[in-house]
Design a protein around this motif. Structure first.
Motif, PDB file in Angstrom:
ATOM      1  N   ALA A 143       0.953  -1.331   0.048  1.00  0.00           N
ATOM      2  CA  ALA A 143       0.058  -0.008  -0.021  1.00  0.00           C
ATOM      3  C   ALA A 143       0.775   1.344   0.044  1.00  0.00           C
ATOM      4  O   ALA A 143       0.406   2.096  -0.697  1.00  0.00           O
ATOM      5  CB  ALA A 143      -1.152  -0.044   1.027  1.00  0.00           C
ATOM      6  N   ILE A 144       1.891   1.151   0.731  1.00  0.00           N
ATOM      7  CA  ILE A 144       2.904   2.420   0.627  1.00  0.00           C
ATOM      8  C   ILE A 144       3.535   2.623  -0.598  1.00  0.00           C
ATOM      9  O   ILE A 144       3.521   3.726  -1.012  1.00  0.00           O
ATOM     10  CB  ILE A 144       3.793   2.221   1.870  1.00  0.00           C
ATOM     11  N   SER A 145       3.858   1.501  -1.184  1.00  0.00           N
ATOM     12  CA  SER A 145       4.600   1.540  -2.484  1.00  0.00           C
ATOM     13  C   SER A 145       3.617   2.262  -3.674  1.00  0.00           C
ATOM     14  O   SER A 145       3.936   3.115  -4.462  1.00  0.00           O
ATOM     15  CB  SER A 145       5.148   0.246  -2.862  1.00  0.00           C
ATOM     16  N   ILE A 146       2.479   1.522  -3.492  1.00  0.00           N
ATOM     17  CA  ILE A 146       1.302   2.190  -4.492  1.00  0.00           C
ATOM     18  C   ILE A 146       1.021   3.435  -4.152  1.00  0.00           C
ATOM     19  O   ILE A 146       0.958   4.354  -5.385  1.00  0.00           O
ATOM     20  CB  ILE A 146       0.062   1.102  -4.422  1.00  0.00           C
ATOM     21  N   GLY A 147       1.070   4.114  -3.032  1.00  0.00           N
ATOM     22  CA  GLY A 147       0.735   5.441  -2.864  1.00  0.00           C
ATOM     23  C   GLY A 147       2.012   6.192  -3.445  1.00  0.00           C
ATOM     24  O   GLY A 147       1.612   7.325  -3.963  1.00  0.00           O
ATOM     25  N   ALA A 178       3.817  10.066  -7.649  1.00  0.00           N
ATOM     26  CA  ALA A 178       4.593  10.211  -8.550  1.00  0.00           C
ATOM     27  C   ALA A 178       3.877  10.751 -10.186  1.00  0.00           C
ATOM     28  O   ALA A 178       4.114  11.544 -10.685  1.00  0.00           O
ATOM     29  CB  ALA A 178       5.614   9.008  -8.957  1.00  0.00           C
ATOM     30  N   ARG A 179       2.857   9.587 -10.292  1.00  0.00           N
ATOM     31  CA  ARG A 179       2.020   9.903 -11.650  1.00  0.00           C
ATOM     32  C   ARG A 179       1.244  11.420 -11.393  1.00  0.00           C
ATOM     33  O   ARG A 179       1.173  11.987 -12.585  1.00  0.00           O
ATOM     34  CB  ARG A 179       0.981   8.826 -11.620  1.00  0.00           C
ATOM     35  N   LEU A 180       0.944  11.687 -10.435  1.00  0.00           N
ATOM     36  CA  LEU A 180       0.323  12.896 -10.292  1.00  0.00           C
ATOM     37  C   LEU A 180       1.426  14.297 -10.508  1.00  0.00           C
ATOM     38  O   LEU A 180       0.831  15.331 -10.777  1.00  0.00           O
ATOM     39  CB  LEU A 180      -0.457  13.375  -8.870  1.00  0.00           C
ATOM     40  N   GLN A 181       2.571  13.974 -10.634  1.00  0.00           N
ATOM     41  CA  GLN A 181       3.588  14.995 -11.055  1.00  0.00           C
ATOM     42  C   GLN A 181       3.678  14.882 -12.377  1.00  0.00           C
ATOM     43  O   GLN A 181       4.364  16.080 -12.913  1.00  0.00           O
ATOM     44  CB  GLN A 181       5.083  14.576 -10.334  1.00  0.00           C
ATOM     45  N   LEU A 182       3.156  14.384 -13.084  1.00  0.00           N
ATOM     46  CA  LEU A 182       3.252  14.430 -14.554  1.00  0.00           C
ATOM     47  C   LEU A 182       1.924  14.976 -15.222  1.00  0.00           C
ATOM     48  O   LEU A 182       1.056  15.237 -14.481  1.00  0.00           O
ATOM     49  CB  LEU A 182       3.361  13.192 -15.271  1.00  0.00           C
ATOM     50  N   PRO A 183       1.907  15.692 -16.366  1.00  0.00           N
ATOM     51  CA  PRO A 183       1.039  16.291 -16.849  1.00  0.00           C
ATOM     52  C   PRO A 183      -0.214  15.545 -17.354  1.00  0.00           C
ATOM     53  O   PRO A 183      -0.050  14.042 -17.488  1.00  0.00           O
ATOM     54  CB  PRO A 183       1.276  16.820 -18.276  1.00  0.00           C
ATOM     55  N   GLN A 184      -1.451  15.499 -16.998  1.00  0.00           N
ATOM     56  CA  GLN A 184      -2.547  14.809 -17.246  1.00  0.00           C
ATOM     57  C   GLN A 184      -2.579  14.301 -18.755  1.00  0.00           C
ATOM     58  O   GLN A 184      -2.958  13.303 -19.124  1.00  0.00           O
ATOM     59  CB  GLN A 184      -3.945  15.556 -16.909  1.00  0.00           C
ATOM     60  N   ARG A 185      -2.303  15.394 -19.598  1.00  0.00           N
ATOM     61  CA  ARG A 185      -2.226  15.023 -20.944  1.00  0.00           C
ATOM     62  C   ARG A 185      -0.911  14.631 -21.478  1.00  0.00           C
ATOM     63  O   ARG A 185       0.030  15.520 -21.315  1.00  0.00           O
ATOM     64  CB  ARG A 185      -2.669  16.226 -21.890  1.00  0.00           C
ATOM     65  N   ALA A 195       3.209   3.794 -22.126  1.00  0.00           N
ATOM     66  CA  ALA A 195       3.622   3.548 -21.015  1.00  0.00           C
ATOM     67  C   ALA A 195       2.875   3.780 -19.778  1.00  0.00           C
ATOM     68  O   ALA A 195       2.807   2.944 -18.963  1.00  0.00           O
ATOM     69  CB  ALA A 195       5.021   4.326 -20.835  1.00  0.00           C
ATOM     70  N   HIS A 196       2.099   4.607 -19.937  1.00  0.00           N
ATOM     71  CA  HIS A 196       1.255   4.982 -18.940  1.00  0.00           C
ATOM     72  C   HIS A 196      -0.012   3.869 -18.746  1.00  0.00           C
ATOM     73  O   HIS A 196      -0.290   3.317 -17.545  1.00  0.00           O
ATOM     74  CB  HIS A 196       0.211   6.444 -19.093  1.00  0.00           C
ATOM     75  N   ALA A 197      -0.351   3.040 -20.102  1.00  0.00           N
ATOM     76  CA  ALA A 197      -1.526   2.051 -19.782  1.00  0.00           C
ATOM     77  C   ALA A 197      -0.969   1.000 -19.115  1.00  0.00           C
ATOM     78  O   ALA A 197      -1.494   0.379 -18.379  1.00  0.00           O
ATOM     79  CB  ALA A 197      -1.773   1.787 -21.315  1.00  0.00           C
ATOM     80  N   ALA A 242      10.077  14.491 -16.898  1.00  0.00           N
ATOM     81  CA  ALA A 242       9.558  14.291 -15.359  1.00  0.00           C
ATOM     82  C   ALA A 242       9.900  15.448 -14.379  1.00  0.00           C
ATOM     83  O   ALA A 242      11.725  15.501 -14.582  1.00  0.00           O
ATOM     84  CB  ALA A 242       9.452  13.122 -14.787  1.00  0.00           C
ATOM     85  N   PRO A 243       9.625  16.105 -13.773  1.00  0.00           N
ATOM     86  CA  PRO A 243      10.131  17.101 -12.731  1.00  0.00           C
ATOM     87  C   PRO A 243      10.878  16.245 -11.638  1.00  0.00           C
ATOM     88  O   PRO A 243      10.724  15.224 -11.157  1.00  0.00           O
ATOM     89  CB  PRO A 243       8.946  17.896 -12.245  1.00  0.00           C
ATOM     90  N   PRO A 244      11.759  16.870 -10.800  1.00  0.00           N
ATOM     91  CA  PRO A 244      12.405  16.236  -9.815  1.00  0.00           C
ATOM     92  C   PRO A 244      11.390  15.470  -8.642  1.00  0.00           C
ATOM     93  O   PRO A 244      11.791  14.560  -7.928  1.00  0.00           O
ATOM     94  CB  PRO A 244      13.212  17.380  -9.081  1.00  0.00           C
ATOM     95  N   ALA A 245      10.172  16.309  -8.433  1.00  0.00           N
ATOM     96  CA  ALA A 245       9.200  15.732  -7.470  1.00  0.00           C
ATOM     97  C   ALA A 245       8.705  14.239  -7.875  1.00  0.00           C
ATOM     98  O   ALA A 245       8.770  13.527  -7.042  1.00  0.00           O
ATOM     99  CB  ALA A 245       8.041  16.541  -7.348  1.00  0.00           C
TER     100      ALA A 245
END
Length: 95
Positions: free
Chosen positions: A11-15, A20-27, A36-38, A65-68
């Motif tokens: 659960a921690i790793s999934i979080g 991390a995915r939220l740090q990338l553009p939605q589009r 890769a996203h799929a 990707a940004p540093p975050a």
């Protein structure tokens, strides 16, 4: 059945991977990034966290990707005890 400790670790790793995915553009910027996203989502859905981590790395590279993003992957790798990945993501986060 996996132990409670192992399930908590997953659960921690999934979080971290989700953060991390939220740090990338939605589009996403290319068909390769979409693919890769799929694949990343499929691995997460099947609890293949090591493969999801690798696919997230590919996605991050494709999206500049940004540093975050790399910091979140670093935390996921640390939780998964993947020292080589952790070191690589630390270097990318600090680049």
């Amino acid at each position: 059945m996996p132990s409670e400790k192992l399930q908590a670790s997953w659960a921690i790793s999934i979080g971290y991977l989700a953060s991390a995915r939220l740090q990338l553009p939605q589009r996403l910027n290319s068909p390769e990034a979409e693919k890769a996203h799929a694949q990343f989502n499929e691995y997460l859905d099947h609890n293949e966290l090591g493969l999801a981590l690798e696919e997230a790395e590919a996605l991050g590279s494709l999206c500049n990707a940004p540093p975050a993003f790399w910091r979140e992957l670093q935390l996921a790798a640390a939780n998964m005890q993947r020292a080589e990945n952790e070191a690589r993501y630390a270097a990318l986060a600090n680049a």
